[in-house]
Design a protein around this motif. Sequence first.
Motif, PDB file in Angstrom:
ATOM      1  N   TYR A 304       0.822  -1.210   0.000  1.00  0.00           N
ATOM      2  CA  TYR A 304       0.000   0.000   0.000  1.00  0.00           C
ATOM      3  C   TYR A 304       0.862   1.269   0.000  1.00  0.00           C
ATOM      4  O   TYR A 304       0.546   2.250  -0.675  1.00  0.00           O
ATOM      5  N   SER A 305       1.953   1.263   0.746  1.00  0.00           N
ATOM      6  CA  SER A 305       2.827   2.443   0.805  1.00  0.00           C
ATOM      7  C   SER A 305       3.444   2.743  -0.554  1.00  0.00           C
ATOM      8  O   SER A 305       3.538   3.909  -0.976  1.00  0.00           O
ATOM      9  N   LEU A 306       3.869   1.674  -1.257  1.00  0.00           N
ATOM     10  CA  LEU A 306       4.491   1.876  -2.562  1.00  0.00           C
ATOM     11  C   LEU A 306       3.503   2.436  -3.580  1.00  0.00           C
ATOM     12  O   LEU A 306       3.849   3.327  -4.370  1.00  0.00           O
ATOM     13  N   LEU A 307       2.274   1.938  -3.567  1.00  0.00           N
ATOM     14  CA  LEU A 307       1.274   2.442  -4.510  1.00  0.00           C
ATOM     15  C   LEU A 307       0.898   3.888  -4.186  1.00  0.00           C
ATOM     16  O   LEU A 307       0.662   4.703  -5.083  1.00  0.00           O
ATOM     17  N   HIS A 356       6.434   4.820 -11.875  1.00  0.00           N
ATOM     18  CA  HIS A 356       6.448   3.467 -12.461  1.00  0.00           C
ATOM     19  C   HIS A 356       7.356   2.535 -11.664  1.00  0.00           C
ATOM     20  O   HIS A 356       7.045   1.335 -11.510  1.00  0.00           O
ATOM     21  N   TYR A 357       8.455   3.060 -11.137  1.00  0.00           N
ATOM     22  CA  TYR A 357       9.348   2.211 -10.331  1.00  0.00           C
ATOM     23  C   TYR A 357       8.642   1.733  -9.067  1.00  0.00           C
ATOM     24  O   TYR A 357       8.761   0.554  -8.678  1.00  0.00           O
ATOM     25  N   PHE A 358       7.892   2.618  -8.397  1.00  0.00           N
ATOM     26  CA  PHE A 358       7.197   2.226  -7.171  1.00  0.00           C
ATOM     27  C   PHE A 358       6.127   1.163  -7.452  1.00  0.00           C
ATOM     28  O   PHE A 358       5.971   0.210  -6.683  1.00  0.00           O
ATOM     29  N   VAL A 359       5.380   1.331  -8.539  1.00  0.00           N
ATOM     30  CA  VAL A 359       4.359   0.327  -8.876  1.00  0.00           C
ATOM     31  C   VAL A 359       5.027  -1.004  -9.206  1.00  0.00           C
ATOM     32  O   VAL A 359       4.556  -2.088  -8.787  1.00  0.00           O
ATOM     33  N   ALA A 360       6.125  -0.954  -9.954  1.00  0.00           N
ATOM     34  CA  ALA A 360       6.832  -2.191 -10.295  1.00  0.00           C
ATOM     35  C   ALA A 360       7.329  -2.897  -9.039  1.00  0.00           C
ATOM     36  O   ALA A 360       7.212  -4.128  -8.915  1.00  0.00           O
ATOM     37  N   THR A 361       7.870  -2.140  -8.096  1.00  0.00           N
ATOM     38  CA  THR A 361       8.359  -2.743  -6.851  1.00  0.00           C
ATOM     39  C   THR A 361       7.214  -3.369  -6.063  1.00  0.00           C
ATOM     40  O   THR A 361       7.367  -4.464  -5.484  1.00  0.00           O
ATOM     41  N   ALA A 362       6.063  -2.703  -6.040  1.00  0.00           N
ATOM     42  CA  ALA A 362       4.908  -3.256  -5.320  1.00  0.00           C
ATOM     43  C   ALA A 362       4.448  -4.568  -5.941  1.00  0.00           C
ATOM     44  O   ALA A 362       4.046  -5.509  -5.225  1.00  0.00           O
ATOM     45  N   LEU A 363       4.502  -4.679  -7.266  1.00  0.00           N
ATOM     46  CA  LEU A 363       4.029  -5.895  -7.934  1.00  0.00           C
ATOM     47  C   LEU A 363       5.065  -7.012  -7.884  1.00  0.00           C
ATOM     48  O   LEU A 363       4.708  -8.194  -7.739  1.00  0.00           O
ATOM     49  N   LEU A 364       6.345  -6.670  -8.004  1.00  0.00           N
ATOM     50  CA  LEU A 364       7.380  -7.703  -8.085  1.00  0.00           C
ATOM     51  C   LEU A 364       7.816  -8.215  -6.718  1.00  0.00           C
ATOM     52  O   LEU A 364       8.176  -9.391  -6.582  1.00  0.00           O
ATOM     53  N   ASP A 396      -6.907 -10.376 -11.506  1.00  0.00           N
ATOM     54  CA  ASP A 396      -6.064 -11.303 -12.269  1.00  0.00           C
ATOM     55  C   ASP A 396      -4.592 -10.992 -12.061  1.00  0.00           C
ATOM     56  O   ASP A 396      -3.759 -11.903 -11.916  1.00  0.00           O
ATOM     57  N   ILE A 397      -4.273  -9.722 -12.055  1.00  0.00           N
ATOM     58  CA  ILE A 397      -2.870  -9.327 -11.873  1.00  0.00           C
ATOM     59  C   ILE A 397      -2.379  -9.734 -10.489  1.00  0.00           C
ATOM     60  O   ILE A 397      -1.252 -10.216 -10.326  1.00  0.00           O
ATOM     61  N   LEU A 398      -3.237  -9.568  -9.481  1.00  0.00           N
ATOM     62  CA  LEU A 398      -2.827  -9.896  -8.113  1.00  0.00           C
ATOM     63  C   LEU A 398      -2.671 -11.397  -7.912  1.00  0.00           C
ATOM     64  O   LEU A 398      -1.745 -11.846  -7.227  1.00  0.00           O
ATOM     65  N   LYS A 399      -3.539 -12.189  -8.518  1.00  0.00           N
ATOM     66  CA  LYS A 399      -3.545 -13.636  -8.262  1.00  0.00           C
ATOM     67  C   LYS A 399      -2.558 -14.392  -9.134  1.00  0.00           C
ATOM     68  O   LYS A 399      -1.954 -15.374  -8.689  1.00  0.00           O
ATOM     69  N   LYS A 400      -2.414 -13.983 -10.384  1.00  0.00           N
ATOM     70  CA  LYS A 400      -1.550 -14.711 -11.319  1.00  0.00           C
ATOM     71  C   LYS A 400      -0.119 -14.190 -11.204  1.00  0.00           C
ATOM     72  O   LYS A 400       0.168 -13.056 -11.554  1.00  0.00           O
ATOM     73  N   ARG A 401       0.749 -15.037 -10.740  1.00  0.00           N
ATOM     74  CA  ARG A 401       2.129 -14.644 -10.478  1.00  0.00           C
ATOM     75  C   ARG A 401       2.827 -14.172 -11.745  1.00  0.00           C
ATOM     76  O   ARG A 401       3.537 -13.155 -11.745  1.00  0.00           O
TER      77      ARG A 401
END
Length: 687
Positions: A304-307, A356-364, A396-401
């Motif tokens: 949540y902080s990264l987003l 974009h870097y923060f969103v990428a870090t949150a997802l990866l 889908d993005i959250l569940k599918k690795r």
Amino acid sequence: MTDTILPNGIKDSGGDNNHFKKGCNPFAQTGRSKLQNKRASLNQQIIKQMRMRAGAENLLKATSNNKVREMVVLELSYVNSNLQLLMEQLEGLNSSVEVYQNAQETANIPLIPLGLKETKEVDFSVAFKDFILEHYSEDGNSFDDEIADLMDLRQACRTPSRSEAGMEMLAKYFSHLPLLESRFFSPTRQTGIFFTWYDSFTGVPVCQQNLSLEKASILFNMAALYTQIGTRSDRQTIAGLEEAISCFQKAAGILNHLKETFTHTPSYDMSPAMLSMLIRMMLAQSQECLFEKTALPGIRNHFYSLLKMAQEAAKVSETYDHVHQSMIQTPIKDNVPLFWSTMSQVKTNHYRSLAHYFVATALLDHQLSPSDDEDQQEKTLSQVYDRLPEGRSPLDILKKREERRRIGKAHLRRAILGHEEALRIYGLCRHLRKLEVLQDILQASLQRSLNKFTDNDNEDEFTDYMEAPDIISKTEHKAELEVPASTKVKVNDFFQRLGPLSVFSAKQRWTAPRTIRLRPDDGDLGFTLKGEPPVQVVSLDPLCPAAADGLKEGDYIVAVGDADCKWLGVSEVMRLLKDVEEEGVNIQVVSMMDSNPPMPAKSATFCGNLPKTYSMICLAFDDDDKNPKSRKVTKKSSFLSWGLKNRLKSASTLSLPTADHSGTLPWNKPCPTFPSSSSYNNDSGLY
């Protein structure tokens, strides 16, 4: 930076000591004072070259000798070249932001301050003494100390200290200006005092006889001083960031007040279009400081902080993008320093890449686990994106690795491209390349994104060209306009000895003081008094001795014997008249005259060969050049009616003579800094 307070030997009625706050010592060899001295020198050189150009153009217009014309054309080419070089030097001064930064600043991107407008010294003594004698019927020499106080205060405002004390001094002088206007600037005559201020972007001088330009320029310098204080703040501390945020918001508030109040100031740096751009830039820098304040305690590696930080960074990028778009619009782009527009582009790309870097870090770095709130994460992620790639949903993005990894890498690719673009733009501006700290920050951000991409890259994977979706900008703390209370401070009128402003002002007209001998008749003076100071004679007995001596109904009593009564109320004046003996006492009275003014003298604005703008009516303009078809046939007004119609106009404009108004002469074209009048007329709607 050395900001000093210098004694001047004159008591400051508005302070607690016998000093005026002189601000920076003009002779102190500090970086900021050197810049201001260079700016003043450049302004003088620019006006010299513009006068030479105006004279050469007039000579070209007057002569028919071909040899002389060739020599004049050659001279004009040299003058225009010199003007262009001087303008580039002035742009360099506006780009020297490193002088204003905090000395310990090594981890933050530099901010852009405004330079102070330069002005010429003004001598009030002769004009004010003459006006006091003619209008107020008092000895002007008795006001030497008050005039000296005023001139010292104005002189101090040319070099204000970069602190609240300097801001208070500017506000003090600004608060005195309405009082001076009421006292000495009559709508029916001119004082002969010229206020000259130089445009902070072009160096072109503008000169007016009224106080509108003086007020507007002081407001501009107050905003500029706030930007310099904000730029100097220590942004490695919460207190320093809060100071910077407040200063830039106050600067934006003052500039907005300037734009709304002084709508026809004949100076390019205070035109509505330029002020709108400056307001956006100040708010963008305030938003940047708000982002730094949020990030200063550290950004937790939490989903949540990264987003949240991604959307905050996107907001900063969006505000700088708006600033850059306003900078590249005509006519602003012709005079805004390249450094400013390049810096706004760099920050637009840098903060967008951070988002974009923060969103990428949150997802990866974070996978959806059984203990996580699935609905909350889905809601948070859906609020980040304006749109998602076709066929995909936040869940889908959250569940599918694999899907999560693909979109995370797409965000990293956009971050890398954005940081590379920021570095490319950085290299295009020679003034920007002087800021090594900016280059270090941009390279470190790029390297961080590259390292992240390398850690998540798999050589066995096919190249994925998915484009990451845009990130919606959002902030919890939006930068807002803030009008500081210090724009107006309570001051003591320098010339309060002249009497209450409600009566003794420049717009009121009254007779010279008359001496009346009062002799009581059985204890009765034959009249009564009323009103606030000064008291007024009412219920006058026409048969009393005072009436026979010339006292009239409605007269104001200004003196009883040797006592000045301008500021005394009814009870105090009655106390002076109570014990009048049989031989009587002399009083001085004045009578109010008809306030309808005669034909006013015309105020002129002098602007050194600056092309006509939306607010400038060049008296040198030849009426024969107008299209006769566009004229309306109207009855010619009398000379007197013309004066009455125009008495409320603040100023007309007088430019140094120009040989050709159409801009078709060859020597007018190579100098883009001074466009032809026709180009300004075409863009007048932008103002």
